[in-house]
Write an enzyme that holds these catalytic residues in place. Structure first.
Site, mmCIF file in Angstrom:
data_model
loop_
_atom_site.group_PDB
_atom_site.id
_atom_site.type_symbol
_atom_site.label_atom_id
_atom_site.label_comp_id
_atom_site.label_asym_id
_atom_site.label_seq_id
_atom_site.Cartn_x
_atom_site.Cartn_y
_atom_site.Cartn_z
ATOM 1 N N TRP A 90 96.463 -44.156 39.133
ATOM 2 C CA TRP A 90 95.427 -45.159 39.395
ATOM 3 C C TRP A 90 94.409 -45.229 38.258
ATOM 4 O O TRP A 90 93.958 -46.299 37.842
ATOM 5 C CB TRP A 90 94.717 -44.753 40.685
ATOM 6 N N HIS A 93 94.049 -47.472 35.054
ATOM 7 C CA HIS A 93 93.498 -48.838 35.057
ATOM 8 C C HIS A 93 92.030 -48.728 34.647
ATOM 9 O O HIS A 93 91.148 -48.487 35.467
ATOM 10 C CB HIS A 93 93.715 -49.479 36.433
ATOM 11 N N ARG A 94 91.818 -48.890 33.348
ATOM 12 C CA ARG A 94 90.563 -48.476 32.720
ATOM 13 C C ARG A 94 89.391 -49.376 33.025
ATOM 14 O O ARG A 94 88.258 -49.042 32.719
ATOM 15 C CB ARG A 94 90.765 -48.414 31.196
ATOM 16 N N ILE A 101 85.142 -37.168 44.143
ATOM 17 C CA ILE A 101 84.701 -35.876 44.688
ATOM 18 C C ILE A 101 84.929 -34.801 43.618
ATOM 19 O O ILE A 101 85.912 -34.864 42.877
ATOM 20 C CB ILE A 101 85.483 -35.559 45.990
ATOM 21 N N SER A 102 84.021 -33.833 43.537
ATOM 22 C CA SER A 102 84.107 -32.817 42.480
ATOM 23 C C SER A 102 84.576 -31.480 43.040
ATOM 24 O O SER A 102 83.936 -30.911 43.922
ATOM 25 C CB SER A 102 82.726 -32.646 41.827
ATOM 26 N N ASP A 189 86.625 -55.729 39.448
ATOM 27 C CA ASP A 189 86.495 -57.179 39.622
ATOM 28 C C ASP A 189 87.868 -57.771 39.920
ATOM 29 O O ASP A 189 88.905 -57.155 39.673
ATOM 30 C CB ASP A 189 85.849 -57.819 38.384
ATOM 31 N N LEU A 190 87.853 -58.983 40.479
ATOM 32 C CA LEU A 190 89.094 -59.561 41.010
ATOM 33 C C LEU A 190 90.142 -59.809 39.927
ATOM 34 O O LEU A 190 91.336 -59.603 40.170
ATOM 35 C CB LEU A 190 88.772 -60.862 41.761
ATOM 36 N N HIS A 191 89.725 -60.224 38.745
ATOM 37 C CA HIS A 191 90.705 -60.468 37.690
ATOM 38 C C HIS A 191 91.491 -59.189 37.386
ATOM 39 O O HIS A 191 92.726 -59.174 37.349
ATOM 40 C CB HIS A 191 90.011 -60.977 36.419
ATOM 41 N N ARG A 200 101.108 -52.478 40.365
ATOM 42 C CA ARG A 200 101.319 -51.423 41.365
ATOM 43 C C ARG A 200 101.981 -51.916 42.650
ATOM 44 O O ARG A 200 102.302 -51.102 43.516
ATOM 45 C CB ARG A 200 99.991 -50.726 41.675
HETATM 46 C C1 LIG Z 1 105.596 -48.595 36.676
HETATM 47 C C2 LIG Z 1 104.666 -47.961 35.708
HETATM 48 C C3 LIG Z 1 105.081 -46.871 34.973
HETATM 49 C C4 LIG Z 1 104.205 -46.270 34.050
HETATM 50 N N1 LIG Z 1 104.623 -45.174 33.357
HETATM 51 C C5 LIG Z 1 103.794 -44.573 32.490
HETATM 52 C C6 LIG Z 1 104.197 -43.392 31.767
HETATM 53 O O1 LIG Z 1 105.306 -42.930 31.907
HETATM 54 N N2 LIG Z 1 103.309 -42.821 30.932
HETATM 55 C C7 LIG Z 1 102.054 -43.333 30.726
HETATM 56 O O2 LIG Z 1 101.301 -42.771 29.958
HETATM 57 N N3 LIG Z 1 101.643 -44.433 31.402
HETATM 58 C C8 LIG Z 1 102.473 -45.059 32.274
HETATM 59 N N4 LIG Z 1 102.043 -46.157 32.961
HETATM 60 C C9 LIG Z 1 100.659 -46.632 32.769
HETATM 61 C C10 LIG Z 1 100.618 -47.897 31.881
HETATM 62 O O3 LIG Z 1 101.065 -47.626 30.562
HETATM 63 C C11 LIG Z 1 99.189 -48.469 31.837
HETATM 64 O O4 LIG Z 1 98.329 -47.499 31.277
HETATM 65 C C12 LIG Z 1 98.667 -48.816 33.222
HETATM 66 O O5 LIG Z 1 99.608 -49.582 33.930
HETATM 67 C C13 LIG Z 1 97.356 -49.600 33.106
HETATM 68 O O6 LIG Z 1 97.659 -50.855 32.524
HETATM 69 P P1 LIG Z 1 96.615 -51.588 31.585
HETATM 70 O O7 LIG Z 1 96.285 -50.751 30.391
HETATM 71 O O8 LIG Z 1 97.183 -52.953 31.300
HETATM 72 O O9 LIG Z 1 95.392 -51.740 32.575
HETATM 73 P P2 LIG Z 1 93.826 -51.578 32.345
HETATM 74 O O10 LIG Z 1 93.487 -50.239 31.785
HETATM 75 O O11 LIG Z 1 93.191 -51.979 33.639
HETATM 76 O O12 LIG Z 1 93.481 -52.630 31.278
HETATM 77 C C14 LIG Z 1 93.596 -54.013 31.548
HETATM 78 C C15 LIG Z 1 93.724 -54.723 30.228
HETATM 79 O O13 LIG Z 1 92.493 -54.571 29.507
HETATM 80 C C16 LIG Z 1 92.748 -54.311 28.129
HETATM 81 N N5 LIG Z 1 92.132 -53.024 27.796
HETATM 82 C C17 LIG Z 1 91.575 -52.127 28.653
HETATM 83 N N6 LIG Z 1 91.029 -51.107 27.982
HETATM 84 C C18 LIG Z 1 91.270 -51.348 26.669
HETATM 85 C C19 LIG Z 1 90.975 -50.654 25.480
HETATM 86 N N7 LIG Z 1 90.304 -49.510 25.476
HETATM 87 N N8 LIG Z 1 91.374 -51.192 24.330
HETATM 88 C C20 LIG Z 1 92.047 -52.352 24.292
HETATM 89 N N9 LIG Z 1 92.345 -53.073 25.388
HETATM 90 C C21 LIG Z 1 91.974 -52.577 26.557
HETATM 91 C C22 LIG Z 1 94.251 -54.346 27.945
HETATM 92 O O14 LIG Z 1 94.619 -55.629 27.531
HETATM 93 C C23 LIG Z 1 94.803 -54.110 29.341
HETATM 94 O O15 LIG Z 1 96.048 -54.739 29.577
HETATM 95 C C24 LIG Z 1 102.898 -46.787 33.868
HETATM 96 C C25 LIG Z 1 102.496 -47.894 34.610
HETATM 97 C C26 LIG Z 1 103.347 -48.487 35.520
HETATM 98 C C27 LIG Z 1 102.870 -49.682 36.308
#
Ligand SMILES: Cc1cc2nc3c(=O)[nH]c(=O)nc-3n(C[C@H](O)[C@H](O)[C@H](O)COP(=O)(O)OP(=O)(O)OC[C@H]3O[C@@H](n4cnc5c(N)ncnc54)[C@H](O)[C@@H]3O)c2cc1C
Length: 278
Positions: A90, A93-94, A101-102, A189-191, A200
């Site tokens: 979870w 999703h940055r 909880i700590s 946020d919703l987006h 997920r």
């Molecule tokens: C089925 C599945 C398998 C996965 N397996 C692995 C695995 O084996 N190992 C692993 O490490 N991870 C794994 N992940 C995690 C995956 O690589 C992503 O880290 C995770 O899905 C979050 O996606 P996101 O970065 O698009 O989302 P968010 O972090 O919510 O970011 C949303 C969007 O914001 C932008 N963004 C956010 N922060 C930054 C930043 N600092 N710089 C630039 N752009 C940014 C990007 O465009 C990003 O797409 C898996 C995910 C899924 C769904």
């Protein structure tokens, strides 16, 4: 524009929706709904109030054309209780904001996730990250559950022993299992929540995190029904086609052979839900 009053959504507030064996999702608060998305989009060209049909059309237009920022005007805060291994996925999703909880501050509760028999399966031969769809037989499931439980009994005994010795909680907890339940407040946020849900709810995501995503999706459907419907229509249940795939689609429609090869070919037919005619 007024503070959001959405009776259908308000009735969800502060209710714990059970997930897995001991987890839950609780909607703590939300800011805005479909109307807020419309207002935010219209402010850019000073548009006034329109009919429901026009509002719905606007939200669907925004979703189709990835005009995403009006969706960021709607914000959700959830209280979530989930196993640590789900939390690890979870937290990737940055764009969310969270407070957890700590284990340094609190004595951790002896609560771990134990998969139900129907959720225990062998390693999938084709999906290296996942399990087979069909569960193991009842005897094997019982054995797996006992192996997991006996390991935990030992772990908790050692944790409690270290605490009795007066060892700092931040050290005593370092061997606690990934199945341990943790809790956090999570704001999104919703987006970005739609982005989380797309990833997920997907069948490639682990079954346990999908269970949480499904509950969150039902909450979003109550708070923002029109946006949720547009998300399902244009994102969740849609497919992107690459240039070569569009050529392949044209070939299929014209009765010509599809020239794609290897994994690109496999994925193309999977997207269409069709058997490869070759
Ligand atoms: C089925 C599945 C398998 C996965 N397996 C692995 C695995 O084996 N190992 C692993 O490490 N991870 C794994 N992940 C995690 C995956 O690589 C992503 O880290 C995770 O899905 C979050 O996606 P996101 O970065 O698009 O989302 P968010 O972090 O919510 O970011 C949303 C969007 O914001 C932008 N963004 C956010 N922060 C930054 C930043 N600092 N710089 C630039 N752009 C940014 C990007 O465009 C990003 O797409 C898996 C995910 C899924 C769904």
């Amino acid at each position: 524009m007024a503070h959001t009053k959405n009776p259908g959504a308000d009735e969800l507030l502060d209710r714990e929706f059970a997930v897995l064996d001991k987890g839950f999702v609780r909607l703590v608060d939300y800011l805005g709904d479909d109307q807020r998305i419309v207002e935010a989009a219209r402010v850019s060209y000073a548009g006034g109030t329109k009919s429901y049909r026009q509002d719905r059309g606007l939200i669907r237009y925004l979703m189709r054309n990835q005009h995403t920022s009006p969706f960021e005007q709607v914000v959700f805060t959830f209280h979530i209780k989930m196993p640590v291994f789900v939390a690890r996925q979870w937290v990737r999703h940055r764009t969310g904001r969270l407070n957890e909880i700590s284990g340094r501050y609190s004595v951790m509760k002896e609560e771990s996730y134990l998969p139900a028999g129907e959720d225990i399966a062998l390693q999938s031969p084709d999906n290296k990250q996942g399990r087979k769809d069909e569960p193991v037989d009842a005897d094997t499931a019982a054995e797996v559950r006992e192996i997991l439980e006996s390991g935990r009994r030992d772990t908790w005994q050692r944790y409690n022993r270290l605490l009795e010795m007066g060892i700092a909680r931040e050290i005593a907890r370092i061997d606690l299992p990934l199945s341990l339940y943790t809790e956090w407040y999570w704001q999104m946020d919703l987006h970005n929540l739609f982005h989380f849900l797309k990833l997920r709810l997907d069948r490639h995501a682990q079954k346990e995190i999908r269970a949480y995503a499904r509950v969150i999706m039902t909450i979003v459907e109550k708070v923002c029904p029109v946006a949720a419907e547009a998300f399902c229509d244009f994102v969740l249940h849609s497919q992107n086609f690459s240039g070569p795939e569009l050529e392949a689609l044209k070939a299929l429609a014209g009765g010509a052979p599809v020239l794609l090869e290897g994994s690109e070919r496999k994925e193309f037919f999977e997207k269409l839900g069709l058997a490869d005619p070759a």
